[in-house]
Design an enzyme around this catalytic site. Structure first.
Site, short mmCIF file in Angstrom:
data_model
loop_
_atom_site.label_atom_id
_atom_site.label_comp_id
_atom_site.label_asym_id
_atom_site.label_seq_id
_atom_site.Cartn_x
_atom_site.Cartn_y
_atom_site.Cartn_z
N LYS A 116 2.68 -12.53 -7.12
CA LYS A 116 1.63 -11.70 -6.51
C LYS A 116 0.51 -12.54 -5.90
O LYS A 116 -0.14 -12.11 -4.95
CB LYS A 116 1.06 -10.74 -7.55
CG LYS A 116 2.10 -9.85 -8.24
CD LYS A 116 2.94 -9.08 -7.25
CE LYS A 116 4.06 -8.33 -7.96
NZ LYS A 116 5.18 -7.98 -7.06
N GLU A 200 -8.96 -9.25 -9.33
CA GLU A 200 -9.30 -8.41 -8.18
C GLU A 200 -10.50 -7.54 -8.53
O GLU A 200 -10.69 -7.16 -9.69
CB GLU A 200 -8.13 -7.46 -7.85
CG GLU A 200 -6.92 -8.10 -7.26
CD GLU A 200 -5.82 -7.09 -6.98
OE1 GLU A 200 -5.89 -5.96 -7.53
OE2 GLU A 200 -4.87 -7.42 -6.25
N HIS A 235 1.61 3.92 -15.27
CA HIS A 235 2.18 3.17 -14.14
C HIS A 235 3.60 3.59 -13.80
O HIS A 235 4.30 2.90 -13.09
CB HIS A 235 2.12 1.65 -14.41
CG HIS A 235 0.73 1.18 -14.63
ND1 HIS A 235 -0.20 1.18 -13.62
CD2 HIS A 235 0.09 0.79 -15.75
CE1 HIS A 235 -1.35 0.77 -14.11
NE2 HIS A 235 -1.20 0.53 -15.39
N ARG A 292 12.98 -3.92 -2.51
CA ARG A 292 14.17 -3.16 -2.93
C ARG A 292 14.04 -1.74 -2.39
O ARG A 292 12.99 -1.36 -1.88
CB ARG A 292 14.25 -3.12 -4.46
CG ARG A 292 13.11 -2.31 -5.04
CD ARG A 292 13.12 -2.16 -6.54
NE ARG A 292 12.14 -1.17 -6.96
CZ ARG A 292 10.84 -1.44 -7.12
NH1 ARG A 292 10.38 -2.65 -6.91
NH2 ARG A 292 10.00 -0.48 -7.48
C1 MV4 Z 1 -5.44 -1.61 -9.10
C2 MV4 Z 1 -6.19 -0.41 -9.20
C3 MV4 Z 1 -7.55 -0.46 -8.95
N1 MV4 Z 1 -8.14 -1.64 -8.59
N2 MV4 Z 1 -6.05 -2.75 -8.74
C4 MV4 Z 1 -1.46 -1.90 -9.86
C5 MV4 Z 1 -0.03 -1.61 -10.27
C6 MV4 Z 1 0.10 -0.18 -9.93
N3 MV4 Z 1 1.15 0.53 -10.62
C7 MV4 Z 1 -1.22 0.37 -10.31
N4 MV4 Z 1 -2.14 -0.62 -9.92
C8 MV4 Z 1 -3.47 -0.50 -9.68
N5 MV4 Z 1 -4.11 -1.62 -9.33
C9 MV4 Z 1 -7.37 -2.76 -8.50
N6 MV4 Z 1 -7.96 -3.92 -8.14
C10 MV4 Z 1 -5.52 0.78 -9.56
C11 MV4 Z 1 -4.16 0.73 -9.76
C12 MV4 Z 1 -3.47 1.97 -10.08
C13 MV4 Z 1 -3.56 2.47 -11.37
C14 MV4 Z 1 -4.24 1.75 -12.32
C15 MV4 Z 1 -4.32 2.27 -13.58
C16 MV4 Z 1 -3.72 3.49 -13.90
C17 MV4 Z 1 -3.02 4.17 -12.95
C18 MV4 Z 1 -2.91 3.67 -11.67
C19 MV4 Z 1 -2.18 4.34 -10.70
C20 MV4 Z 1 -2.09 3.83 -9.42
C21 MV4 Z 1 -2.77 2.63 -9.10
#
Ligand code: MV4
Length: 501
Positions: A116, A200, A235, A292
């Site tokens: 990443k 981040e 997630h 993918r």
């Molecule tokens: C984030 C974010 C907010 N700020 N990164 C990364 C993996 C992906 N499945 C979710 N991710 C996120 N990365 C930053 N800098 C918010 C998410 C995010 C998320 C985070 C916590 C719980 C649910 C989420 C659902 C979609 C995106």
């Protein structure tokens, strides 16, 4: 010319890939573990090779076994599906060294996007906006504190070898930072054998929006528009839809161009997905690239009319893309609900077991990509997703109503499923209004998880239609919006009597 493909996967995606192969006159080879002896993909394939005992680590994840099965059946190509070895660069290399076509991108692309930190650096060079944060891995935790201060709390600490939310830590203040760094590193080393982390700026209320890409070996790259994937639990995406309710034509155009630039920056080949976070001001930032085919690809197929698996196979055969960007349109609205063999009333515990009876929804605008059947025993060894339900409508409202009608029709006896949980999501006013972000499940957990509430029956659909009309009217009154072409469910009278006009 590809005439026989080994599908190195199981479950619904293996069956789905085989369907496109059959339509192309391509023979199919299944691989299966002990637990999958009676699984649908084994029955559906032209040939089937037993590759090991039930645990994935002794079967679907063993590269040599997959390759031996391909060689012993004279397969020209291997399709990895998603999960398992689909983003394993070593596997792609081994397959190609054997002179077998790996249906996917180069191992270099897989490696670059799997790391990443390197992905962020490459995207920055390609002028694709990334989430504000560090460009290289942070070795020294004391230095990290300085960097975090510069970025500004709250921050997200992420594992470079991670993705999909694994190894992420949200840090609100300095006193939490050192512990968070340590725990992120130890989780990363356990899960990925690499403790590199990056930092981040935390985006507090983002949407998770991804763009589908197709790229051939002749320099042609197109996008097939966006998928809104913000409704996730731990997630794990639960509901996906296209178009995104928050997208504007200008933003769509710009993000599509950036997605193409991202694919070009790694000489991408095949089907891929560029994931973005979009904040409440519609600023978008590159998150990750998935090298993918994704679980949620069918909603893109439905609104664009493109069979993504057939395109993957054509690209892997060296053909030029059959489409130019100008050929790709979004027609209507599609929603996907993932059906899991889990018990939402028991903290989503997996619910394996015997399928005593199953009736799947059908009718206009309904697709189910599944693999379970009456008499099938769902094994405990693999991901508990048993199918995906995709509905299409001319409008979003129609797609929602059709999804509710289909969830109502979906009947599975013998195991517990997430069907009722999905109905509650479809009935939720914030979802119906398209005003949700990645906190949706958390925000509404009481209503979504409470088993007592009665679930939409056909009668209740009438109430939901009425509610949607109310929302529609409210939108019109508030913004003077031209009425969306509403679904053709109309209330003849409020006494819960539905009729189609
Ligand atoms: C984030 C974010 C907010 N700020 N990164 C990364 C993996 C992906 N499945 C979710 N991710 C996120 N990365 C930053 N800098 C918010 C998410 C995010 C998320 C985070 C916590 C719980 C649910 C989420 C659902 C979609 C995106």
């Amino acid at each position: 010319m590809i005439s026989k493909i080994l599908i190195a996967n199981r479950g619904e995606i293996a069956v789905r890939i085989m369907r496109s192969c059959k339509e192309m006159g391509i023979e199919t080879v299944a691989v299966f573990s002990d637990a999958d002896r009676k699984s649908l993909h084994v029955r559906y394939a032209d040939e089937a090779i037993h590759i090991g005992s039930s645990p994935s680590t002794e079967s679907y994840l063993v590269k040599e076994k997959i390759i031996n099965a391909a060689n012993s059946t004279g397969s020209d190509a291997i399709h990895p599906g998603y999960g398992f070895l689909s983003e394993n660069a070593e596997f792609a290399d081994l397959v190609r060294k054997e002179g077998i076509i790996f249906i996917g991108p180069s191992s270099d692309s897989i490696r670059m996007m799997g790391d990443k930190i390197s992905a962020r650096r490459i995207m920055t060079k390609a002028d694709v906006p990334v989430v504000p944060g560090t460009r290289k891995k942070i070795d020294d935790d004391i230095k990290a504190l300085k960097v975090i201060k510069r970025i500004g709390y709250p921050v997200m600490i992420k594992a470079s070898a991670g993705g999909g939310g694994k190894g992420m830590r949200l840090v609100y203040k300095e006193s939490e930072s050192l512990d968070a760094l340590k725990s992120a590193r130890s989780e990363a080393i356990d899960a990925f054998g690499d403790d590199s982390v990056y930092i981040e700026k935390y985006l507090s209320k983002p949407h998770h929006i991804e763009f589908q890409i197709l790229a051939d070996r002749h320099g042609n790259v197109i996008h097939l528009y966006e998928r809104e994937c913000s409704i996730q639990r731990r997630h794990q995406k639960i509901v996906e839809e296209t178009p995104s309710p928050i997208m504007t034509p200008e933003l769509r155009q710009e993000m599509g161009e950036k997605a193409i630039a991202a694919a070009r920056s790694v000489n991408y080949e095949g089907a891929g997905t560029i994931e973005f976070l979009v904040d409440e001001n519609l600023n978008y930032y590159f998150l990750e690239m998935n090298t993918r085919l994704q679980v949620e690809h069918p909603i893109t197929e439905r609104v664009t009319g493109v069979d993504l698996v057939k395109e993957q196979i054509r690209i892997a055969s060296g053909e030029k893309l059959a489409y130019e960007q100008a050929d790709i349109f979004q027609d209507g609205h599609a929603i996907e609900c993932r059906i899991y063999a889990e018990d939402p009333e028991n903290n989503f515990m997996p619910s394996p077991g015997l399928i005593r009876k199953i009736t799947e929804p059908m009718g206009f605008g309904v697709r189910t990509d599944g693999y379970v059947y009456e008499g099938y025993e769902i094994p405990i060894y693999y991901d508990p997703m048993i199918s995906k339900l995709i509905t299409w409508g001319r409008t979003r409202d129609e797609a929602i109503i059709r999804m509710l009608r289909s969830l109502e029709e979906y009947y599975i006896m013998g195991i517990r499923t997430s069907i009722d949980f999905l109905k509650r999501i479809m009935e939720n006013p914030e979802f119906i209004n398209g005003q949700y972000d990645t906190h949706f499940i958390d925000t509404h957990k009481e209503k979504l998880f409470c088993p007592s509430e009665d679930i939409a029956g056909t009668e209740d659909l009438a109430m939901i239609v009425a509610f949607m009309e109310y929302l529609e009217d409210a939108k019109i009154k508030k913004n003077g919006l031209p009425p969306q072409s509403f679904s053709n469910w109309k209330m003849r009278n409020r006494k819960r009597n539905i009729s189609r006009q």
